[in-house]
Design a protein around this motif. Structure first.
Motif, PDB file in Angstrom:
ATOM      1  N   SER A 252       0.821  -1.204   0.000  1.00 45.00           N
ATOM      2  CA  SER A 252       0.000   0.000   0.000  1.00 45.00           C
ATOM      3  C   SER A 252       0.860   1.260   0.000  1.00 45.00           C
ATOM      4  N   THR A 253       1.977   1.234   0.724  1.00 47.86           N
ATOM      5  CA  THR A 253       2.889   2.391   0.715  1.00 47.86           C
ATOM      6  C   THR A 253       3.515   2.561  -0.658  1.00 47.86           C
ATOM      7  N   TYR A 254       3.900   1.445  -1.262  1.00 49.97           N
ATOM      8  CA  TYR A 254       4.461   1.551  -2.610  1.00 49.97           C
ATOM      9  C   TYR A 254       3.426   2.098  -3.584  1.00 49.97           C
ATOM     10  N   ALA A 255       2.170   1.684  -3.450  1.00 52.16           N
ATOM     11  CA  ALA A 255       1.117   2.212  -4.313  1.00 52.16           C
ATOM     12  C   ALA A 255       1.015   3.729  -4.165  1.00 52.16           C
ATOM     13  N   LEU A 256       1.193   4.222  -2.932  1.00 50.32           N
ATOM     14  CA  LEU A 256       1.174   5.667  -2.711  1.00 50.32           C
ATOM     15  C   LEU A 256       2.339   6.340  -3.419  1.00 50.32           C
ATOM     16  N   VAL A 257       3.543   5.770  -3.302  1.00 53.84           N
ATOM     17  CA  VAL A 257       4.727   6.314  -3.982  1.00 53.84           C
ATOM     18  C   VAL A 257       4.478   6.359  -5.488  1.00 53.84           C
ATOM     19  N   PHE A 258       3.983   5.252  -6.010  1.00 52.14           N
ATOM     20  CA  PHE A 258       3.746   5.151  -7.449  1.00 52.14           C
ATOM     21  C   PHE A 258       2.705   6.176  -7.895  1.00 52.14           C
ATOM     22  N   ALA A 259       1.641   6.344  -7.097  1.00 48.95           N
ATOM     23  CA  ALA A 259       0.580   7.279  -7.457  1.00 48.95           C
ATOM     24  C   ALA A 259       1.077   8.721  -7.441  1.00 48.95           C
ATOM     25  N   VAL A 260       1.872   9.079  -6.445  1.00 47.53           N
ATOM     26  CA  VAL A 260       2.417  10.437  -6.383  1.00 47.53           C
ATOM     27  C   VAL A 260       3.309  10.711  -7.585  1.00 47.53           C
ATOM     28  N   ASN A 261       4.152   9.741  -7.933  1.00 42.96           N
ATOM     29  CA  ASN A 261       5.038   9.929  -9.086  1.00 42.96           C
ATOM     30  C   ASN A 261       4.250  10.027 -10.392  1.00 42.96           C
ATOM     31  N   ALA A 262       3.204   9.210 -10.515  1.00 37.35           N
ATOM     32  CA  ALA A 262       2.350   9.295 -11.704  1.00 37.35           C
ATOM     33  C   ALA A 262       1.659  10.650 -11.780  1.00 37.35           C
ATOM     34  N   ALA A 263       1.230  11.173 -10.634  1.00 41.46           N
ATOM     35  CA  ALA A 263       0.603  12.498 -10.616  1.00 41.46           C
ATOM     36  C   ALA A 263       1.591  13.567 -11.043  1.00 41.46           C
ATOM     37  N   ALA A 264       2.858  13.434 -10.631  1.00 42.78           N
ATOM     38  CA  ALA A 264       3.885  14.395 -11.042  1.00 42.78           C
ATOM     39  C   ALA A 264       4.080  14.363 -12.553  1.00 42.78           C
ATOM     40  N   MET A 265       4.058  13.164 -13.132  1.00 46.33           N
ATOM     41  CA  MET A 265       4.186  13.038 -14.586  1.00 46.33           C
ATOM     42  C   MET A 265       2.985  13.659 -15.288  1.00 46.33           C
ATOM     43  N   ALA A 266       1.796  13.441 -14.732  1.00 45.20           N
ATOM     44  CA  ALA A 266       0.599  14.016 -15.329  1.00 45.20           C
ATOM     45  C   ALA A 266       0.632  15.538 -15.283  1.00 45.20           C
ATOM     46  N   CYS A 267       1.107  16.095 -14.177  1.00 42.79           N
ATOM     47  CA  CYS A 267       1.214  17.560 -14.061  1.00 42.79           C
ATOM     48  C   CYS A 267       2.208  18.108 -15.079  1.00 42.79           C
ATOM     49  N   ALA A 268       3.336  17.415 -15.235  1.00 41.54           N
ATOM     50  CA  ALA A 268       4.331  17.862 -16.212  1.00 41.54           C
ATOM     51  C   ALA A 268       3.778  17.782 -17.627  1.00 41.54           C
ATOM     52  N   SER A 269       2.999  16.735 -17.911  1.00 44.95           N
ATOM     53  CA  SER A 269       2.385  16.606 -19.235  1.00 44.95           C
ATOM     54  C   SER A 269       1.391  17.738 -19.495  1.00 44.95           C
ATOM     55  N   THR A 270       0.667  18.130 -18.455  1.00 45.90           N
ATOM     56  CA  THR A 270      -0.251  19.259 -18.594  1.00 45.90           C
ATOM     57  C   THR A 270       0.518  20.540 -18.870  1.00 45.90           C
ATOM     58  N   ALA A 271       1.642  20.728 -18.176  1.00 48.46           N
ATOM     59  CA  ALA A 271       2.481  21.894 -18.413  1.00 48.46           C
ATOM     60  C   ALA A 271       3.007  21.900 -19.844  1.00 48.46           C
ATOM     61  N   PHE A 272       3.356  20.707 -20.358  1.00 43.61           N
ATOM     62  CA  PHE A 272       3.817  20.617 -21.749  1.00 43.61           C
ATOM     63  C   PHE A 272       2.762  21.157 -22.703  1.00 43.61           C
ATOM     64  N   ARG A 273       1.535  20.771 -22.488  1.00 44.31           N
ATOM     65  CA  ARG A 273       0.452  21.192 -23.387  1.00 44.31           C
ATOM     66  C   ARG A 273       0.331  22.710 -23.418  1.00 44.31           C
ATOM     67  N   PHE A 274       0.510  23.367 -22.273  1.00 47.55           N
ATOM     68  CA  PHE A 274       0.359  24.817 -22.217  1.00 47.55           C
ATOM     69  C   PHE A 274       1.610  25.550 -22.708  1.00 47.55           C
ATOM     70  N   LEU A 275       2.774  24.914 -22.611  1.00 41.42           N
ATOM     71  CA  LEU A 275       4.029  25.610 -22.912  1.00 41.42           C
ATOM     72  C   LEU A 275       4.550  25.341 -24.320  1.00 41.42           C
ATOM     73  N   VAL A 276       4.137  24.234 -24.947  1.00 40.96           N
ATOM     74  CA  VAL A 276       4.800  23.818 -26.176  1.00 40.96           C
ATOM     75  C   VAL A 276       4.642  24.840 -27.297  1.00 40.96           C
ATOM     76  N   ALA A 277       3.481  25.491 -27.400  1.00 41.41           N
ATOM     77  CA  ALA A 277       3.299  26.472 -28.470  1.00 41.41           C
ATOM     78  C   ALA A 277       4.177  27.704 -28.257  1.00 41.41           C
ATOM     79  N   ARG A 278       4.554  27.958 -26.998  1.00 44.61           N
ATOM     80  CA  ARG A 278       5.349  29.146 -26.691  1.00 44.61           C
ATOM     81  C   ARG A 278       6.843  28.900 -26.808  1.00 44.61           C
TER      82      ARG A 278
END
Length: 427
Positions: A252-278
């Motif tokens: 369960s702790t590992y699942a939390l680690v994995f979920a937090v890291n996946a959320a970080a990747m998702a946030c970075a991907s969202t930032a890519f979408r907003f920044l790539v045209a600029r």
């Protein structure tokens, strides 16, 4: 009456439909991994056969991209998307009804082939329908889903398995397949005009693949993406073993680690979408790779220090470094996908096939490496990841500028030609 190409261009695909078509397959990759022991007992098969059901799907999803992307350049996009969705639905139903292990392996291979077709052809649709800057944003969304899918799938599958068994999960995937069919019918018009199609036979498909395979401007992006994905899949395949064995954390702790890291990747991907045209995909790829490489080297430093001091390095430090590494992938993978598609724009389906299919093969090949070379310390995983990311940095530093002469695929009929890979590489 307007030209045929204008009619096709006016039909804009639905982003939601593209997300469904390209995202269901990756989510199906290992969504039932927690049920493998129960699956083995239910079908009275061996552990090796049960594991082979996962391998067969990964091979299928990579092969499906390579096989059907070039075909879509010759026959059009919509028929292949619809056929792939229908086959995925049928294969998922047959998986749910599979009476033996070998039958399930065969159906998982078929399911993967159909899912791979959706990924490659879906990316080609984006290149058909949108100008480069806007297409890069959508490539970012689709690429993130493709590589986040296997990360998030175990959690989604666990939720289904809490109320059913492995057959229930394939029933859910059958329902998603029906959703893919409906999304294609209602949200994905044909985007490749007949006058831009270049023949659908084996010879024409092979010529397109050979054309891009010989194009260094294109293949340098593909090779770089394969190495980066190899580093990322080392984390996917090894982190659970390392963190649970070295640090003794619970599932369960590992699942939390994995979920937090996946959320970080998702946030970075969202930032890519907003920044790539600029700022452009090349700058974002450099930023993402720099973050991941620095984090991997930091992990390697921690692993070396572990040999010199009693006890492993602090878990919070290792977790932060892993989070930075995975977040960097949220910029790197979408950017690498966009740059590869731009460089192979003359044959968009073939470009999507080679870039996506080869990257998936690379990831599948390295996933078991940590288990093979050991996971009783942090060093094997950190060393592998550092090696892949340092190699990617070397490849990026050696990446040459695109040739000044526009290249055209065999049989091309497009009226407007682009320099392959133009503006891909920072000065």
């Amino acid at each position: 009456m307007p030209p045929v190409s204008r009619i096709f261009r006016a039909a804009t695909p639905s982003t939601a439909a593209l997300v469904i078509v390209t995202g269901v397959g990756p989510i199906a990759t290992d969504s039932y991994v927690a049920a493998l022991p129960a699956l083995q007992e239910s079908l009275r098969t061996s552990a090796a056969t049960a594991q082979l059901t996962l391998t067969a799907f990964i091979v299928g999803i990579a092969a499906g991209q390579i096989a059907f992307g070039p075909v879509s350049d010759g026959l059009g996009r919509r028929r292949l998307l619809l056929g792939g969705a229908a086959v995925f639905t049928l294969a998922s139903l047959l998986c749910a009804l599979a009476p033996t292990g070998p039958v399930l392996v065969a159906m998982r291979l078929l399911q993967g082939l159909a899912a791979g077709a959706g990924i490659a052809v879906g990316r080609a649709v984006v290149g058909d329908a949108y100008p480069p800057a806007e297409a890069a944003q959508r490539y970012g969304t689709l690429a993130s889903i493709t590589f986040l899918g296997p990360v998030l799938a175990p959690a989604a599958g666990g939720a289904v398995l809490a109320v059913g068994d492995w057959r229930t999960l394939f029933g859910v995937l059958t329902a998603f397949g029906v959703l893919m069919v409906l999304a294609t019918l209602t949200g994905l018009p044909e985007t490749l005009p007949p006058e831009q199609r270049r023949g659908g036979g084996l010879r024409a498909n092979g010529a397109r693949m050979l054309d891009l395979g010989r194009d260094r401007n294109f293949m340098q992006h593909v090779l770089l993406q394969c190495v980066v994905v190899a580093g990322f899949f080392t984390y996917i395949g090894g982190s659970s073993f390392v963190l649970q064995e070295v640090y003794g954390i619970s599932e369960s702790t590992y699942a939390l680690v994995f979920a937090v890291n996946a959320a970080a990747m998702a946030c970075a991907s969202t930032a890519f979408r907003f920044l790539v045209a600029r700022v452009g995909p090349a700058a974002l790829r450099l930023t993402g790779m720099s973050a991941s490489t620095a984090a991997a080297l930091g992990l390697l430093g921690c692993a070396v220090a572990e040999r010199l001091t009693p006890g492993p390095p602090p878990l919070p430090l290792v977790w932060v470094l892993l989070t930075v590494l995975v977040a960097g992938m949220g910029l790197t993978i979408p950017a690498a996908t966009a740059l590869a598609q731009q460089a192979g724009d003359r044959s968009r389906g073939t470009a999507a096939a080679l870039a996506g299919g080869l990257a998936f093969f690379a990831g599948a090949a390295v996933t078991p490496l940590t288990g093979v070379i050991g996971y009783d310390t942090l060093l094997p995983m950190a060393g592998l990841m550092s090696g892949f990311f340092v190699l990617s940095a070397v490849l990026l530093a050696r990446m040459r500028r695109p040739d000044p002469v526009p290249a055209v695929a065999p049989g091309a009929t497009r009226g407007t030609m682009k320099v392959a890979g133009a503006k891909d590489v920072p000065g």
